[in-house]
Write a protein that holds these residues in place. Structure first.
Motif, PDB file in Angstrom:
ATOM      1  N   THR A 263       0.810  -1.219   0.000  1.00 46.99           N
ATOM      2  CA  THR A 263       0.000   0.000   0.000  1.00 46.99           C
ATOM      3  C   THR A 263       0.840   1.264   0.000  1.00 46.99           C
ATOM      4  N   THR A 286      -1.379   4.457  -6.777  1.00 48.05           N
ATOM      5  CA  THR A 286      -1.175   4.906  -5.411  1.00 48.05           C
ATOM      6  C   THR A 286      -2.185   4.246  -4.478  1.00 48.05           C
ATOM      7  N   SER A 287      -1.694   3.722  -3.363  1.00 48.11           N
ATOM      8  CA  SER A 287      -2.515   3.032  -2.350  1.00 48.11           C
ATOM      9  C   SER A 287      -3.257   1.826  -2.933  1.00 48.11           C
ATOM     10  N   ASN A 304      -6.599   1.041  -6.953  1.00 49.87           N
ATOM     11  CA  ASN A 304      -5.693   2.045  -6.389  1.00 49.87           C
ATOM     12  C   ASN A 304      -6.538   3.231  -5.933  1.00 49.87           C
ATOM     13  N   THR A 305      -6.790   3.319  -4.636  1.00 49.37           N
ATOM     14  CA  THR A 305      -7.804   4.241  -4.155  1.00 49.37           C
ATOM     15  C   THR A 305      -7.384   5.703  -4.237  1.00 49.37           C
ATOM     16  N   ASP A 306      -6.100   6.009  -4.089  1.00 51.12           N
ATOM     17  CA  ASP A 306      -5.679   7.412  -4.083  1.00 51.12           C
ATOM     18  C   ASP A 306      -5.381   7.963  -5.470  1.00 51.12           C
ATOM     19  N   SER A 307      -5.096   7.095  -6.434  1.00 49.84           N
ATOM     20  CA  SER A 307      -4.847   7.581  -7.796  1.00 49.84           C
ATOM     21  C   SER A 307      -6.045   7.349  -8.711  1.00 49.84           C
ATOM     22  N   TYR A 308      -7.148   6.805  -8.168  1.00 48.71           N
ATOM     23  CA  TYR A 308      -8.377   6.597  -8.933  1.00 48.71           C
ATOM     24  C   TYR A 308      -8.113   5.758 -10.181  1.00 48.71           C
ATOM     25  N   PRO A 329     -12.739   7.398  -6.471  1.00 51.45           N
ATOM     26  CA  PRO A 329     -12.072   6.269  -5.801  1.00 51.45           C
ATOM     27  C   PRO A 329     -12.804   4.949  -6.050  1.00 51.45           C
TER      28      PRO A 329
END
Length: 508
Positions: A263, A286-287, A304-308, A329
């Motif tokens: 992560t 990201t993430s 990848n939740t932070d980079s969509y 997200p």
């Protein structure tokens, strides 16, 4: 036991602001639940029922997937926290809080009756039922795990480590592996003798254990960037370095690869379990979250939740990575049984939507509007439907993936629901001039304080004009608050909107 009304509304539309040219057919249906916060559906192994916890009440909803009727069942305790379904689909174990204790309820899924209930003297988290159906392993927040015998409904306390996580059980039901978050350690429980071996010589907070499909290895990852691989035949332990803050491992169906998202570093570690634990690291977004692996073992889908973004790793072709960009997200993915498509929920400031990605081309082919705060999709065994809980609107969106995917690349054809239609209410509102051609209407209940709630969408072809008024016929108690007026807003394909006024309800 209460039978809750259900509703079918055609609400599938392409989100125009995303700029895609493919228009989805209208194949989404909505089930309205009288609950506080529906969690992600859990489908029984036989594909006949979906179970949905409401963590803000004392109820569990069971949806019969042949009739789509939802039933609500009162669960003993303060509020239900987690559940597990037996391999034979006959019963479910439901854990509810009871102060410092936990209630354990046994639900007969076919009769919808609580057949047994007992209390254990510790709060418990997510249970696991052994593959042979004999025991339920209940991890506790204290230094213990309860093992419930599902034939006698008695519980045995075994000592492990503090704050036990989701147990993993070997395919032959001989051993359970439990990670203990606070110790940190992991425990191996002999399910015949209930003897426990606990290894405290690990570094970092452990994630839940994963056992390979062939039962040879258990894998425990820790926040320090280690993957502990336990041989379940010899109990020898190998320590493999990955990267910091990894997720739990996901393993391919042939037990060859363990896939671990890192992560903090935006990467994925791939451990070859049949080649001396060789590690390959690939870069993603990201993430990255827990990998989801297709049933044929070819693809690992990473949200990848932070980079969509969605990263798709081809596990057959040199671990090639492709990326699909989203506007919001993503949740974890659900993959259709034919391994062609991944469905991902996306939360937005308003209503959420579901993105559909074709795996072999890594193409975002369609987006489906659902409702507020959608959870991870759950796909029924035969692949015909995907169920999405919308926690913000207390609804379930039911997507007919067969009709959707068969018609994605066509612009014609009308989907007809298989459910019987009976008009129970009619909403009508004055004909208002529009500066555009609408393709969707948003209908919202106008409450006393001026807020608009109970939102749902209706495609334009479901609205008729009678005597100069617009009319929507409600077949399944969508408009169940008949004492209120409803506000109607029209939307175009290009994102234009116009409020049309307030409608009133008449009943047959």
């Amino acid at each position: 036991m209460n039978i809750m009304h259900y509703v079918v509304i055609y609400t599938l539309t392409l989100l125009p602001l995303l700029g895609f040219s493919v228009s989805c057919p209208f194949v989404t249906e909505t089930i309205i639940l009288n609950v506080g916060s529906p969690q992600a559906p859990v489908i029984t192994p036989d594909g006949k029922h979906a179970l949905i916890l409401d963590t803000r009440s004392t109820t569990l909803t069971v949806i019969n997937l042949s009739t789509f009727y939802p039933y609500t069942i009162s669960i003993p305790g303060l509020n239900p926290l987690s559940l597990a379904i037996a391999p034979n689909s006959q019963y479910a174990i439901v854990i509810s809080s009871a102060g410092d204790n936990a209630n354990v309820s046994i639900l007969d899924i076919n009769t919808l009756l609580i057949t047994q209930a007992f209390t254990v003297t510790s709060t418990c988290s997510q249970p696991t039922i052994t593959p042979n159906g004999q025991y339920a392993v209940l991890p506790g927040t204290s230094d213990n795990v309860y093992i419930a015998d599902l034939s006698t409904f008695t519980a045995t306390l075994v000592t492990t480590g503090a704050i036990s996580l989701l147990p993993a059980v070997t395919p032959d039901s001989k051993y359970a592996v439990v990670s203990n978050a606070s110790t940190p350690s992991f425990s191996i429980i002999d399910m015949n003798t209930f003897n426990v071996f606990t290894d405290t010589n690990i570094t970092g907070r452990p994630n839940p254990a994963t056992i390979t499909p062939d039962g040879q290895y258990a894998i425990v990852t820790t926040s320090a960037g280690n993957a502990y691989i336990i041989d379940m035949h010899t109990f020898a332990i190998d320590t493999i370095s990955v990267e910091t803050n990894p997720t739990a491992a996901a393993v391919t169906p042939n037990s060859q690869y363990a896939i671990i998202s890192n992560t903090d570093s935006g990467s994925v570690s791939i451990i070859d379990l049949k080649n001396e634990f060789a590690v390959t690291t690939v870069t993603v977004g990201t993430s990255p979250q827990l990998p989801i692996i297709s049933s044929n073992g070819q693809y690992a889908v990473i949200s990848n939740t932070d980079s969509y973004e969605i990263s798709i790793i081809d596990l057959v072709n040199a671990f090639a990575v492709t990326t699909v960009a989203l506007d919001d997200p993503p949740s974890l993915a659900a993959i259709t049984p034919n391994d062609q498509y991944a469905l991902i929920s996306n939360r937005t400031a308003g209503d959420g939507y579901v993105s559909i990605i074709e795996l072999n081309t890594s193409t975002l082919i369609c987006t489906i509007r659902v409702s507020r705060d959608p959870e991870i999709p759950a796909i029924i065994l035969n692949g015909q439907y995907a169920l999405v809980s919308n926690t913000g609107s207390r609804t379930i969106s039911m997507i007919d993936t067969t009709s959707l995917l068969d018609n994605l690349h066509t612009s014609s054809g009308n989907y007809q629901s298989l459910l019987q239609k009976i008009v129970v209410n009619t909403l009508q509102w004055p004909n208002s001039p529009l500066a555009f051609t609408p393709n969707t209407y948003l209908i919202s209940r106008a409450s006393n304080n001026g807020e608009q709630t109970d939102n749902f969408y209706v495609p334009a072809n479901k609205i008729t004009q009678v005597n100069g008024n617009f009319v929507y016929q409600d077949h399944y108690h969508t408009l169940h608050h008949t004492q209120y007026d409803y506000v109607v807003t029209a939307y175009s394909n290009s994102g234009e909107s116009q409020q049309m006024g307030v409608g009133s309800i008449t009943t047959p």
